[in-house]
Design a protein around this motif. Structure first.
Motif, short mmCIF file in Angstrom:
data_model
loop_
_atom_site.label_atom_id
_atom_site.label_comp_id
_atom_site.label_asym_id
_atom_site.label_seq_id
_atom_site.Cartn_x
_atom_site.Cartn_y
_atom_site.Cartn_z
N SER A 97 -3.27 -6.07 -6.54
CA SER A 97 -3.98 -6.56 -6.05
C SER A 97 -4.13 -7.70 -5.46
CB SER A 97 -5.82 -6.73 -6.77
OG SER A 97 -6.29 -6.23 -7.31
N PHE A 98 -2.82 -8.70 -6.10
CA PHE A 98 -2.68 -9.88 -4.57
C PHE A 98 -1.51 -9.17 -4.02
CE2 PHE A 98 -4.73 -10.83 -9.55
CZ PHE A 98 -5.10 -12.15 -8.79
N GLY A 99 -1.35 -10.38 -2.88
CA GLY A 99 0.09 -10.51 -2.51
C GLY A 99 -0.17 -9.47 -1.48
N ALA A 100 0.93 -9.05 -0.87
CA ALA A 100 1.65 -7.96 0.45
C ALA A 100 1.97 -7.26 -0.63
CB ALA A 100 1.99 -8.45 1.38
N ASN A 101 1.47 -5.43 -0.18
CA ASN A 101 2.75 -4.65 -0.94
C ASN A 101 2.60 -3.41 -0.16
OD1 ASN A 101 -0.14 -3.37 -2.01
ND2 ASN A 101 0.45 -5.05 -2.98
N PHE A 102 3.12 -1.80 -0.48
CA PHE A 102 2.72 -0.68 -0.12
C PHE A 102 1.11 -0.76 -0.22
CE2 PHE A 102 2.39 3.95 -0.27
CZ PHE A 102 4.21 3.98 1.61
N VAL A 103 0.55 -0.05 -1.43
CA VAL A 103 -1.01 0.21 -0.85
C VAL A 103 -1.77 -1.32 -0.25
CG1 VAL A 103 -3.20 0.20 -2.47
CG2 VAL A 103 -0.87 0.15 -3.63
N LYS A 104 -1.82 -2.08 0.33
CA LYS A 104 -2.23 -2.66 1.19
C LYS A 104 -1.81 -2.78 2.75
CE LYS A 104 -3.94 -6.59 -1.85
NZ LYS A 104 -4.21 -8.59 -1.55
N THR A 105 -0.50 -1.97 2.53
CA THR A 105 -0.29 -2.26 3.82
C THR A 105 -1.19 -0.55 4.14
OG1 THR A 105 1.58 -3.07 4.16
CG2 THR A 105 2.19 -2.21 5.54
N MET A 106 -0.39 0.51 3.79
CA MET A 106 -1.17 1.89 3.58
C MET A 106 -2.26 1.76 4.37
SD MET A 106 1.30 3.58 3.95
CE MET A 106 1.63 1.85 4.86
N ILE A 107 -3.46 0.80 3.50
CA ILE A 107 -5.16 0.53 3.40
C ILE A 107 -5.06 0.07 5.13
CG2 ILE A 107 -6.92 0.00 2.59
CD1 ILE A 107 -5.90 0.09 0.37
N ARG A 108 -4.33 -0.64 5.68
CA ARG A 108 -4.80 -1.42 6.79
C ARG A 108 -4.30 -0.38 7.36
NH1 ARG A 108 -0.98 -4.15 9.76
NH2 ARG A 108 0.60 -4.17 8.21
N LEU A 109 -3.08 0.50 7.92
CA LEU A 109 -2.63 0.39 8.50
C LEU A 109 -3.90 2.78 9.02
CD1 LEU A 109 0.92 0.51 8.53
CD2 LEU A 109 0.23 -0.25 10.29
N MET A 110 -4.24 2.96 7.69
CA MET A 110 -4.96 4.36 8.02
C MET A 110 -6.46 3.74 8.42
SD MET A 110 -4.07 6.55 4.95
CE MET A 110 -2.05 6.12 3.59
#
Length: 286
Positions: free
Chosen positions: A155-168
């Protein structure tokens, strides 16, 4: 017990900080790059001499894999030399050390889950610097547990899960690599394992592997994120050759968790259940 945690503001350090509330009998010192800069070896020694922890959780690292190819001296200082200092201090002060390493110490050319005895052969400088840190710990004779992990998200910081959600959310279509295989690691799960090991009566130094259970590609990971978040975005599976990066990545990163499960009686959650848990926590904090 006095526990010092490096990388306090990173994904793992932040998760340990949340869980630390459940350990009122322990005293936690969380240090970031301002309080204990890992690129300043003398400062690392000074902080350790001042705080005198009984346990060091070495969660801080230089993790910008592509940038590492052009900042080799800085990367080596943070991921190797500062670790050597912590290991030497641990030995000299009869303390314990838990150090976080990576699947990137392997070349990724295997087809079976990677055991701790598998020969190492990093394909990028980040992996080499982390391997040098491991070697420094082993050679120091410190009472240390090294945990290799992979594909960390939180839930913290930058990572693949957050990046994918943003891009999608931003795009109608994205490309995701489908020929790099492994299993993700929810940082909250890893944080709990670390704290369990510290308080275990079965402490045994050495190298261990930890990630969530399952075998997937980055593409599979993205597809599940899309499904759980109910996002409307087309995901194209592409090979690594279509997504060139400055640093090469290992194609196979699936870690064998048999040793850590047997020694510390660790229960390893499935990657899907941990992803759901993380996304549910995101809902409650946003």
């Amino acid at each position: 017990m006095k526990i010092l945690v490096t990388g306090a503001n990173g994904q793992l350090g932040s998760e340990i900080k949340v869980l630390s509330d459940a350990y009122p009998n322990d005293s936690f010192i969380f240090v970031d790059k301002d309080l204990m800069p890992l690129d300043n070896l003398e400062e690392v020694r000074k902080v350790l001499d001042f705080e005198k922890p009984q346990v060091i959780i070495s969660a801080g690292a230089y993790t910008a894999v592509d940038l590492a190819e052009s900042e080799v001296e800085l990367v080596d200082t943070i991921n190797h030399l500062s670790v050597a200092v912590m290991a030497e201090w641990t030995l000299r002060n009869q303390a314990k050390l838990i150090h976080i390493s990576t699947d990137y110490v392997f070349d990724g050319n295997q087809e079976e889950p990677l055991t701790e005895e598998q020969p190492t052969d990093p394909v990028n400088f980040y992996g080499l610097s982390k391997l040098r840190g491991e070697i420094a710990i082993t050679q120091s004779g410190a009472d240390a547990v090294v945990i290799r992990t992979a594909w960390v998200y939180s839930s913290f910081g930058a990572n693949f899960v957050k990046t994918m959600i943003r891009l999608m959310c931003e795009r109608d279509e994205i490309n995701v690599i489908s020929d790099q295989v492994g299993s993700p690691t929810y940082a909250r799960d890893l944080a709990q394992v670390i704290l369990d090991i510290i308080h275990s009566q079965k402490w045994e130094n050495g190298i261990y592997h930890y990630s969530n259970e399952g075998k997937i590609s980055w593409y599979d990971f993205a597809v599940e994120i899309k499904r759980l978040k109910k996002l409307d975005c087309n995901i194209n599976a592409i090979p690594t050759v279509q997504y060139p990066t400055p640093a090469k990545r290992p194609k196979f990163s699936l870690l064998d968790k048999t040793k850590i499960k047997k020694q510390f009686e660790v229960v390893v959650p499935d990657w899907k259940s941990s992803l759901i848990e993380m996304l549910n926590k995101e809902k409650t904090t946003t």
